[in-house]
Design a protein around this motif. Structure first.
Motif: not given
Ligand code: NAP
Length: 244
Positions: A17, A176, A51, A2, A24-29, A21
């Motif tokens: 972002a 990553t 995170v 994350k 396949g990665i979870e993103v928090v803006s 995405e």
């Protein structure tokens, strides 16, 4: 995995972002529009839960030293404090090639970036610093910033603009696969003089502003990488500009 993108709806942040995405990665803006304020701390605790990595692509309109330093440094301090509590393992910051050197050491905004680098380097969360040269698409903005009374004041110093997508890919790679602790620079494939680049860009846009060449104060290579760096492959979209 994350990833929290501080400034996730900005020019760099939104492209990053999308890139993460798509992998396949979870993103928090984390931006003001998301209800998160990295300066007051509003919303940070909740947003950082779970995170692993923070990518810091924040920006401020404050160009004076006091405003820029307090923004960039304050954001690192708050992200570190809340990130540490949340168990964040890697803090990646996007900075600019050449800040803190030569002429660039006098520019208020750049002093903010120097403070940002220093703060993240000495913070408790392991950090990576990515430094990019000017984005190619940003050159018209740079020309406006150099315009005084309708004339473009252009130093006879080097500029080596990079395509933004290549910076985004490097940031994604850092998030990553890169181990924390490195400092990586990226620049485009060609090095020009500012005045030549500005003239060609204005001519291409049919903009008749006059470009006035001024001597570079100090070394001409301050804003380009001086050591090893990643070279982008995308050339500036205007051909025929003399390279250095
Ligand atoms: N331009 C270049 O050529 C270049 C070259 C190398 C490096 N850089 C660096 O690239 C970075 C990103 O630039 P950019 O053009 O993407 O900036 P930008 O489009 O202005 O985006 C900045 C982001 O920061 C967010 N932000 C501002 N104040 C905030 C706060 N208090 N709390 C939370 N979020 C806040 C904004 O959120 P809202 O949208 O919600 O307001 C926005 O998402 C900068 O640090 C710059 O120094 C730029």
């Amino acid at each position: 995995m994350k990833v929290f993108i501080a400034g996730g709806r900005g020019r760099v942040g939104s492209l990053l972002a999308d890139n993460l995405e798509a992998k396949g990665i979870e993103v928090v803006s984390g931006g003001l529009e998301d209800g998160i304020d990295v300066i007051s701390g509003k919303g940070l605790t909740e947003a950082l839960a779970g995170v692993d990595t923070i990518v810091n692509v924040l920006n401020t309109p404050r160009f004076d030293a006091e405003g820029a330093i307090s923004f960039f440094e304050g954001a690192i301090n708050n992200l570190t404090a809340e990130g540490e509590r949340a168990g964040v393992r890697h803090h990646i910051v996007l900075s600019i090639v050449g800040v803190g050197q030569g002429d660039a050491s006098e520019v208020g905004y750049y002093l903010g970036k120097v403070a940002q680098e220093k703060a993240v380097r000495s913070a408790s969360i392991p950090a990576t610093i990515i430094r990019a040269t000017q984005f190619q698409s940003y050159i018209p903005v740079l020309i406006d910033q150099h315009t005084v009374d309708g004339k473009v004041i252009a130093p006879r110093s080097f500029v080596q603009p990079v395509e933004l997508d290549e910076v985004i890919e490097l940031l994604a790679e850092a998030a990553t696969t890169l181990e924390p602790g490195s400092e990586v620079e990226i620049a485009g494939p060609d090095r020009f003089y500012h005045d030549d680049l500005f003239r060609a860009t204005l001519a291409d846009r049919g903009d008749d502003r006059e470009v006035v060449t001024v001597d570079a104060e100090g070394a001409p290579d301050v804003m380009v990488p001086r050591g090893a760096y990643r070279t982008g492959t995308v050339r500036y979209p205007i051909t025929g500009i003399p390279t250095v």
